[in-house]
Scaffold this motif. Structure first.
Motif, PDB file in Angstrom:
ATOM      1  N   VAL A  13       0.862  -1.188   0.000  1.00  0.00           N
ATOM      2  CA  VAL A  13       0.000   0.000   0.000  1.00  0.00           C
ATOM      3  C   VAL A  13       0.898   1.237   0.000  1.00  0.00           C
ATOM      4  O   VAL A  13       2.072   1.157   0.338  1.00  0.00           O
ATOM      5  CB  VAL A  13      -0.914   0.052   1.252  1.00  0.00           C
ATOM      6  CG1 VAL A  13      -1.829  -1.156   1.325  1.00  0.00           C
ATOM      7  CG2 VAL A  13      -0.087   0.149   2.531  1.00  0.00           C
ATOM      8  N   GLY A  14       0.325   2.370  -0.393  1.00  0.00           N
ATOM      9  CA  GLY A  14       1.074   3.614  -0.292  1.00  0.00           C
ATOM     10  C   GLY A  14       1.321   3.910   1.181  1.00  0.00           C
ATOM     11  O   GLY A  14       0.440   3.743   2.026  1.00  0.00           O
ATOM     12  N   PHE A  15       2.509   4.341   1.493  1.00  0.00           N
ATOM     13  CA  PHE A  15       2.929   4.428   2.883  1.00  0.00           C
ATOM     14  C   PHE A  15       4.041   5.474   2.930  1.00  0.00           C
ATOM     15  O   PHE A  15       4.722   5.694   1.940  1.00  0.00           O
ATOM     16  CB  PHE A  15       3.468   3.036   3.279  1.00  0.00           C
ATOM     17  CG  PHE A  15       3.952   2.897   4.687  1.00  0.00           C
ATOM     18  CD1 PHE A  15       3.062   2.897   5.742  1.00  0.00           C
ATOM     19  CD2 PHE A  15       5.312   2.755   4.951  1.00  0.00           C
ATOM     20  CE1 PHE A  15       3.513   2.745   7.036  1.00  0.00           C
ATOM     21  CE2 PHE A  15       5.760   2.595   6.246  1.00  0.00           C
ATOM     22  CZ  PHE A  15       4.860   2.600   7.285  1.00  0.00           C
ATOM     23  N   GLY A  16       4.255   6.101   4.084  1.00  0.00           N
ATOM     24  CA  GLY A  16       5.387   7.021   4.209  1.00  0.00           C
ATOM     25  C   GLY A  16       6.675   6.286   3.928  1.00  0.00           C
ATOM     26  O   GLY A  16       6.667   5.080   3.725  1.00  0.00           O
ATOM     27  N   SER A  17       7.779   7.005   3.896  1.00  0.00           N
ATOM     28  CA  SER A  17       9.064   6.393   3.562  1.00  0.00           C
ATOM     29  C   SER A  17       8.976   5.745   2.174  1.00  0.00           C
ATOM     30  O   SER A  17       9.044   4.529   2.003  1.00  0.00           O
ATOM     31  CB  SER A  17       9.442   5.355   4.627  1.00  0.00           C
ATOM     32  OG  SER A  17      10.820   5.089   4.580  1.00  0.00           O
ATOM     33  N   VAL A  18       8.815   6.623   1.192  1.00  0.00           N
ATOM     34  CA  VAL A  18       8.440   6.201  -0.167  1.00  0.00           C
ATOM     35  C   VAL A  18       9.483   5.299  -0.826  1.00  0.00           C
ATOM     36  O   VAL A  18       9.131   4.277  -1.429  1.00  0.00           O
ATOM     37  CB  VAL A  18       8.202   7.452  -1.043  1.00  0.00           C
ATOM     38  CG1 VAL A  18       7.860   7.052  -2.470  1.00  0.00           C
ATOM     39  CG2 VAL A  18       7.093   8.314  -0.443  1.00  0.00           C
TER      40      VAL A  18
END
Ligand SMILES: NC(=O)c1ccc[n+]([C@@H]2O[C@H](COP(=O)([O-])OP(=O)(O)OC[C@H]3O[C@@H](n4cnc5c(N)ncnc54)[C@H](O)[C@@H]3O)[C@@H](O)[C@H]2O)c1
Length: 259
Positions: free
Chosen positions: A150-155
């Motif tokens: 999933v999209g998440f911080g720390s790309v």
């Protein structure tokens, strides 16, 4: 004793998920090669395994260096006679407090890609070479992450884990005719491993209670994930009980990706 008589390599086994898995794999009857870039941490894991009656050896291995990984596979074969399970678990975080995507440097990108993706690539490659030479199948378990689902911080970190997840599925298809199974565990937040330390080369020190509460709140089940949760999932995927399971990305995430 679900891994009785099996020979296993675990990378990043000097800490966290890798150490918990070394202890659990050994308790399930496996002979474990504990591989880590931190020699002393690997030696301590071996001591802990032996203390609990298991069999393990330590090997210095930087997973970014292909020759190191090839030597690690050779060492397992030399000591245990064969290789049955390759657990490509070593990985590092890219998170820096307050940093945004555009703060990522070329150095960050190369480090994350080299360890998280390159390390798994090297591990898969040399395990497959060995498994095909043995001619009777084999098991690979990779440590991906929910950050690769999933999209998440720390790309950039998430992108390296997406690559691990995708390589797991592609390799599972290519290797199925050789009875080589390839699966991944995909953990959510584990605040009690070294991963969350700002300096990952320092030994673990316990995080503040506030971090335990905030990481617990991420999961619908309301509990943070532990290294032992991941070890349990890895044992299952590595065992013959999972003989018809390949190409699976198993979230160990308290429902995080289902939400
Ligand atoms: N902790 C989390 O919240 C979390 C969440 C999702 C996924 N993960 C993944 O779980 C895996 C295990 O992490 P952990 O939480 O146990 O962290 P950890 O920092 O406790 O353990 C990682 C281990 O990998 C080793 N390592 C680092 N670079 C290496 C290299 N180049 N070669 C060999 N070994 C190397 C470290 O020395 C350490 O022993 C990683 O792949 C990580 O990305 C962690």
């Amino acid at each position: 004793m679900r891994l009785a008589g099996k020979s296993a390599i675990i990378t990043g086994a000097g800490s966290g998920v890798g150490r918990a898995s070394a202890l659990r794999f050994a308790a399930e009857g496996a002979r474990v090669l504990v591989a880590d870039v931190q020699k002393d941490w690997a030696a301590e894991t071996v001591r802990l395994v032996k203390e609990s009656g298991g069999e393990a050896i330590a090997q210095h291995c930087d997973v970014t260096v292909e020759e190191d990984v090839a030597s690690t596979v050779a060492a397992a074969v030399e000591h245990f006679g064969r290789l049955d399970i390759m657990f490509n678990n070593a990985g590092v975080t890219g998170a820096k407090t307050g940093a945004t995507f555009e703060d990522s440097t070329g150095e960050d990108w190369l480090r994350l890609t080299g360890i998280n993706f390159g390390g798994v690539f090297h591990g898969c490659k040399h395990a497959v070479i060995r498994f095909k030479a043995q001619g009777d199948g084999g098991v690979i378990v990779n440590t991906g992450s929910v950050a690769g689902m999933v999209g998440f911080g720390s790309v950039v970190y998430g992108a390296t884990k997406g690559a691990v997840n995708q390589m797991t599925k592609g390799l599972a298809i290519e290797c199925a005719p050789f009875d080589i199974r390839v699966n991944a565990i995909c953990p959510s937040a584990m605040p009690l491993t070294n991963f969350f330390m700002l300096d990952p080369d320092q030994p673990f020190s316990a995080p503040p209670d506030a971090m335990l509460e905030s990481t617990s709140a991420l999961q619908p089940l309301g509990r943070y994930i532990t290294a032992e949760d991941c070890a349990a999932a890895a044992v299952f995927l590595a065992s013959d009980e999972a003989r018809n399971i390949t190409g699976v990305l198993l979230p160990v995430d308290g429902g995080y990706v289902a939400a």
